[in-house]
Design an enzyme around this catalytic site. Sequence first.
Site: not given
Length: 287
Positions: A52, A149, A182
Amino acid sequence: MPRIVYVNGRYRPYAEAAVHVEDRGFQFADAVYEVVEVRDGSVIDETRHLDRLERSLGELRIASPMSRAALRHVIRQVAQRNLVRHGTVYLQISRGQAPRDFVIPSPPLRPTIVCLAQRGSLQRLDAAAERGIAVRSSPDIRWGRCDIKTVMLLPACLAKSDAQAHGAKEAWLVDRDGFVTEGAASNAWIVTAKGEVVTRPISPAILAGVTRKTTLDAVGREGLKLVERAFTIAEAKMALEAFITSASNTVMPVVEIDGVQVGDGQPGPLSRRLRSIFHQIAERATI
Ligand code: PDD
């Protein structure tokens, strides 16, 4: 024992570890990061975290400043030097340092890398999981690429602080159509009356959680019915169970949403089961 922080090739005492005032991570949130769980002296799901990280860097066109082997080495060194057997390792890579300019510099800068470890208490975490946590809903005011992220976490900080001011541990962010995207720092899940495990599908609206992915593996292994779709706060309040997933919590039961009890107000059996088998399924790499 003094804390040690890795900064750009050096292991420095905590008080002396610093980056430049014109680091683009500081001025523009032009940086990405990972938080990796350390448990019983092992790094959990490191491969998925590094996958990621590479993706986040790629999306922002920041060249990976180190090989994967070197990143793994730094993660281990930082955990070891700080004697962290349980806790987290935080790894941040920014585009680098340059005089303030919105335009991304070319040729590329030398990225800034920071890595630090934080000790955690398994007992405290397990005690919280025994009780379950409360969450509070908050409008999702973040940008359109939450799949990357980045350290652009101010909306999440505001939402989580608001939640905590109201006695809740986590915020559940709600999009303009009324669906939960989320958590402020976690993925959100419910278990419906039909026994379906429901979580929002991957899209630019959410972070593809590593813990989410491993929990999906656990759901599959248990033969549970999975439905990837969005749900509302109203539906979540009526659910049999709810939980969040993140590297620092693994599977954490949710027992209250906006002051309304979920199920019987106790952590549900599926949430407990998924939590208990999580580390049998996750990748473990010894430090
Ligand atoms: N947060 N969604 C958001 C917005 C997050 O910030 C996180 C992680 C997750 C869960 O991702 P993972 O399972 O890979 O940890 C989902 C980390 C723990 C943090 O910022 O501290």
